[in-house]
Scaffold this active site. Structure first.
Site, PDB file in Angstrom:
ATOM      1  N   LYS A 158     -16.865  34.343 -26.649  1.00 58.28           N
ATOM      2  CA  LYS A 158     -16.640  32.917 -26.389  1.00 58.28           C
ATOM      3  C   LYS A 158     -17.217  32.140 -27.562  1.00 58.28           C
ATOM      4  O   LYS A 158     -18.078  32.656 -28.292  1.00 58.28           O
ATOM      5  CB  LYS A 158     -17.365  32.523 -25.097  1.00 58.28           C
ATOM      6  CG  LYS A 158     -16.819  31.307 -24.430  1.00 58.28           C
ATOM      7  CD  LYS A 158     -15.688  31.637 -23.478  1.00 58.28           C
ATOM      8  CE  LYS A 158     -15.151  30.400 -22.799  1.00 58.28           C
ATOM      9  NZ  LYS A 158     -14.126  30.711 -21.802  1.00 58.28           N
ATOM     10  N   GLY A 160      -4.461  20.446  -9.962  1.00 57.91           N
ATOM     11  CA  GLY A 160      -4.031  20.376 -11.368  1.00 57.91           C
ATOM     12  C   GLY A 160      -3.176  21.576 -11.679  1.00 57.91           C
ATOM     13  O   GLY A 160      -2.404  22.051 -10.838  1.00 57.91           O
ATOM     14  N   ASN A 161      -3.359  22.083 -12.885  1.00 59.30           N
ATOM     15  CA  ASN A 161      -2.496  23.180 -13.301  1.00 59.30           C
ATOM     16  C   ASN A 161      -2.590  24.397 -12.382  1.00 59.30           C
ATOM     17  O   ASN A 161      -1.577  24.899 -11.872  1.00 59.30           O
ATOM     18  CB  ASN A 161      -2.851  23.563 -14.737  1.00 59.30           C
ATOM     19  CG  ASN A 161      -1.764  24.420 -15.280  1.00 59.30           C
ATOM     20  OD1 ASN A 161      -1.748  25.622 -15.036  1.00 59.30           O
ATOM     21  ND2 ASN A 161      -0.813  23.806 -15.944  1.00 59.30           N
ATOM     22  N   VAL A 162      -3.797  24.858 -12.164  1.00 61.73           N
ATOM     23  CA  VAL A 162      -3.980  26.075 -11.363  1.00 61.73           C
ATOM     24  C   VAL A 162      -3.545  25.818  -9.913  1.00 61.73           C
ATOM     25  O   VAL A 162      -2.787  26.598  -9.325  1.00 61.73           O
ATOM     26  CB  VAL A 162      -5.452  26.542 -11.426  1.00 61.73           C
ATOM     27  CG1 VAL A 162      -5.705  27.698 -10.482  1.00 61.73           C
ATOM     28  CG2 VAL A 162      -5.820  26.936 -12.851  1.00 61.73           C
TER      29      VAL A 162
HETATM   30  P1  NAD Z   1      -6.818  20.639 -14.319  1.00 62.29           P
HETATM   31  O1  NAD Z   1      -7.610  19.672 -15.104  1.00 62.29           O
HETATM   32  O2  NAD Z   1      -5.366  20.782 -14.595  1.00 62.29           O
HETATM   33  O3  NAD Z   1      -6.966  20.311 -12.752  1.00 62.29           O
HETATM   34  C1  NAD Z   1      -8.190  20.049 -12.142  1.00 62.29           C
HETATM   35  C2  NAD Z   1      -7.931  19.386 -10.786  1.00 62.29           C
HETATM   36  O4  NAD Z   1      -9.175  19.261 -10.112  1.00 62.29           O
HETATM   37  C3  NAD Z   1      -7.329  18.002 -10.858  1.00 62.29           C
HETATM   38  O5  NAD Z   1      -6.379  17.854  -9.827  1.00 62.29           O
HETATM   39  C4  NAD Z   1      -8.519  17.076 -10.589  1.00 62.29           C
HETATM   40  O6  NAD Z   1      -8.119  15.848 -10.008  1.00 62.29           O
HETATM   41  C5  NAD Z   1      -9.296  17.926  -9.611  1.00 62.29           C
HETATM   42  N1  NAD Z   1     -10.714  17.584  -9.540  1.00 62.29           N
HETATM   43  C6  NAD Z   1     -11.578  17.386 -10.555  1.00 62.29           C
HETATM   44  N2  NAD Z   1     -12.800  17.067 -10.074  1.00 62.29           N
HETATM   45  C7  NAD Z   1     -12.702  17.111  -8.730  1.00 62.29           C
HETATM   46  C8  NAD Z   1     -13.606  16.885  -7.665  1.00 62.29           C
HETATM   47  N3  NAD Z   1     -14.882  16.589  -7.908  1.00 62.29           N
HETATM   48  N4  NAD Z   1     -13.155  17.021  -6.396  1.00 62.29           N
HETATM   49  C9  NAD Z   1     -11.867  17.336  -6.145  1.00 62.29           C
HETATM   50  N5  NAD Z   1     -10.958  17.551  -7.108  1.00 62.29           N
HETATM   51  C10 NAD Z   1     -11.372  17.437  -8.377  1.00 62.29           C
HETATM   52  O7  NAD Z   1      -7.589  22.036 -14.486  1.00 62.29           O
HETATM   53  P2  NAD Z   1      -6.992  23.496 -14.285  1.00 62.29           P
HETATM   54  O8  NAD Z   1      -6.471  24.001 -15.575  1.00 62.29           O
HETATM   55  O9  NAD Z   1      -6.123  23.507 -13.087  1.00 62.29           O
HETATM   56  O10 NAD Z   1      -8.328  24.322 -14.002  1.00 62.29           O
HETATM   57  C11 NAD Z   1      -8.993  24.224 -12.753  1.00 62.29           C
HETATM   58  C12 NAD Z   1     -10.134  25.227 -12.718  1.00 62.29           C
HETATM   59  O11 NAD Z   1      -9.639  26.545 -12.912  1.00 62.29           O
HETATM   60  C13 NAD Z   1     -11.210  25.044 -13.781  1.00 62.29           C
HETATM   61  O12 NAD Z   1     -12.442  25.443 -13.199  1.00 62.29           O
HETATM   62  C14 NAD Z   1     -10.822  26.038 -14.849  1.00 62.29           C
HETATM   63  O13 NAD Z   1     -11.938  26.453 -15.614  1.00 62.29           O
HETATM   64  C15 NAD Z   1     -10.307  27.175 -14.007  1.00 62.29           C
HETATM   65  N6  NAD Z   1      -9.372  28.077 -14.691  1.00 62.29           N
HETATM   66  C16 NAD Z   1      -8.234  27.600 -15.240  1.00 62.29           C
HETATM   67  C17 NAD Z   1      -7.336  28.471 -15.844  1.00 62.29           C
HETATM   68  C18 NAD Z   1      -6.024  27.978 -16.414  1.00 62.29           C
HETATM   69  O14 NAD Z   1      -5.178  28.820 -16.730  1.00 62.29           O
HETATM   70  N7  NAD Z   1      -5.790  26.689 -16.527  1.00 62.29           N
HETATM   71  C19 NAD Z   1      -7.628  29.847 -15.894  1.00 62.29           C
HETATM   72  C20 NAD Z   1      -8.808  30.316 -15.312  1.00 62.29           C
HETATM   73  C21 NAD Z   1      -9.668  29.408 -14.692  1.00 62.29           C
END
Ligand code: NAD
Length: 383
Positions: free
Chosen positions: A89, A192-194
């Site tokens: 990392k 969000g995305n996930v």
């Molecule tokens: P994102 O920014 O697309 O979505 C995050 C979502 O969480 C949004 O809908 C936001 O409104 C919501 N959110 C943020 N703070 C909040 C709170 N306090 N209460 C309720 N909702 C809240 O992010 P993402 O890419 O979907 O990633 C989400 C998580 O998954 C992160 O922890 C990230 O590290 C992890 N992750 C992502 C991936 C990936 O491929 N994108 C892979 C592995 C792990």
């Protein structure tokens, strides 16, 4: 008389005392360039299985310890995912929201040149960096993942690699949690995305689960009869929040913890499930989409309550499997195939071991990952 060296010399804690164990880290490298105020940290934790893949995090507060912990997590995640890569990392100490795009480009390019000879580290995106940053890295050193398709990348967020992996993980996990995916109710915290892709893939006809609740920063929505996922995703695409969805009860952001569902997917922030609220979660199966969404104490409580919680580095590995396929020149279809094959088998192996040996799923997963890394280490030259 205690006038020995120890008595007069202050005891100095070194990096080795703080971090090192039988697995690593192999290298901790600091990159400093005063002309552009670049302060970067790279930790290559273990590259015995193959060159380490891990993201570059850009935040004002990133520390060596944070980068090390994330690198170690990647060692386990990549080993468990069964990709030919170790864990590493990087961190750049800067606030991406307080610098211009031009300044960000200078930092990323300078950082990339600093890691040019660290061939055993392949950078990817993380908090504060994205596809464009990875394109700059590749332009400098020909080595990065998480690229746009025009550069041969597989846009993992667009295809929903992590959300797809979570849905496949659920296929294996259902029998261990006494849940049947067909007709199972799902609540998702973080849309969000996930979260969005997990909802979509879990609801595909072959799985047939029903989204009943979704939470984002603005609040929670709940409809026990089901939420129209495409309609909700369309609202989000237009910049709205989940509470813009009409046909559901609107609740506070923190109300997700009491929602009744068969499957709960935390996909927002770390540490949302704690010792204080773990007893309130009303579900049978948790698929950890976010990284470290539950504290250690919370996982213990869930285990004692017999709520099956598939740990983050098992459940959310779809993204890194996609990154590995991209790095080896594979296509989007190959990425889906690999995610499916690997997630089905790895989830089953972890949960079966946990069941057979009365371990928490996390302990079982770490034990499998460790034995794979140890085997890879045994093939190294001893000196
Ligand atoms: P994102 O920014 O697309 O979505 C995050 C979502 O969480 C949004 O809908 C936001 O409104 C919501 N959110 C943020 N703070 C909040 C709170 N306090 N209460 C309720 N909702 C809240 O992010 P993402 O890419 O979907 O990633 C989400 C998580 O998954 C992160 O922890 C990230 O590290 C992890 N992750 C992502 C991936 C990936 O491929 N994108 C892979 C592995 C792990």
């Amino acid at each position: 008389m205690s006038n020995t060296l120890e008595a007069v010399a202050p005891v100095q804690e070194t990096m080795f005392d703080r971090f090192a164990d039988e697995f690593g880290p192999e290298k901790i490298v600091y990159i400093y360039e005063p002309r552009c105020n670049l302060r970067g940290i790279v930790v290559i934790d273990n590259s015995c299985i193959g060159p380490a893949i891990g993201g570059i995090r850009m935040t004002p507060t990133v520390t060596t310890e944070e980068v090390f912990r994330l690198a170690r997590a990647m060692t386990w995640k990549n080993a468990l995912a069964g990709i030919p890569h170790g864990g590493g990392k990087a961190g750049i100490i800067a606030d991406p929201r307080n610098i211009s795009l031009a300044e960000k480009e200078v930092l990323i390019r300078q950082f990339a040149r600093g890691i040019e000879k660290l061939n055993e580290y392949i950078p990817g995106p993380d908090m504060g960096t994205d596809e464009t940053c990875m394109a700059w890295v590749r332009d400098e050193i020909r080595r990065s993942v998480g690229l746009s398709s025009v550069l041969g990348g597989i846009p993992l967020d667009q295809i929903g690699a992590t959300g797809y992996g979570l849905a496949v993980c659920a296929e294996s996990a259902q029998k261990y949690a006494d849940v049947e995916l067909k007709g199972a109710t799902v609540s998702i915290q973080g849309f969000g995305n996930v979260g969005q892709h997990a909802a979509r893939y879990l609801a595909e006809p072959s799985r047939g689960s029903i989204l009943v609740s979704a939470t984002d920063v603005d609040g929670t929505i709940y409809n026990p009869k089901g939420i129209d996922i495409e309609q909700l995703v369309a609202i989000m695409k237009e910049g709205g929040g989940v509470t813009g969805y009409k046909d559901a009860e609107k609740l506070d952001r923190d109300a997700f913890i009491d929602i009744e569902s068969d499957i709960f997917v935390p996909a927002a922030q770390p540490d949302v499930i704690t010792a204080e609220n773990a007893h309130r979660l009303n579900c049978k199966l948790i698929l950890q989409g976010a990284n470290i969404p539950a504290t250690k104490e919370a996982e213990k409580i869930l285990y004692e309550r017999k709520v099956l919680s598939v740990p983050d580095f098992v459940a959310n590995a779809g993204g890194v499997i996609c990154g590995s396929v991209e790095y080896h020149g594979g296509t989007k279809n190959q990425a889906f195939k690999e995610i499916k094959e690997k997630m089905i088998v790895n989830t089953r192996d972890v949960l079966q071991k946990a069941k057979d040996e009365n371990l928490t799923p996390r302990a079982a997963a770490i034990s499998i990952a460790k034995s794979r890394v140890k085997e890879a280490m045994s093939y190294r030259r001893a000196n």
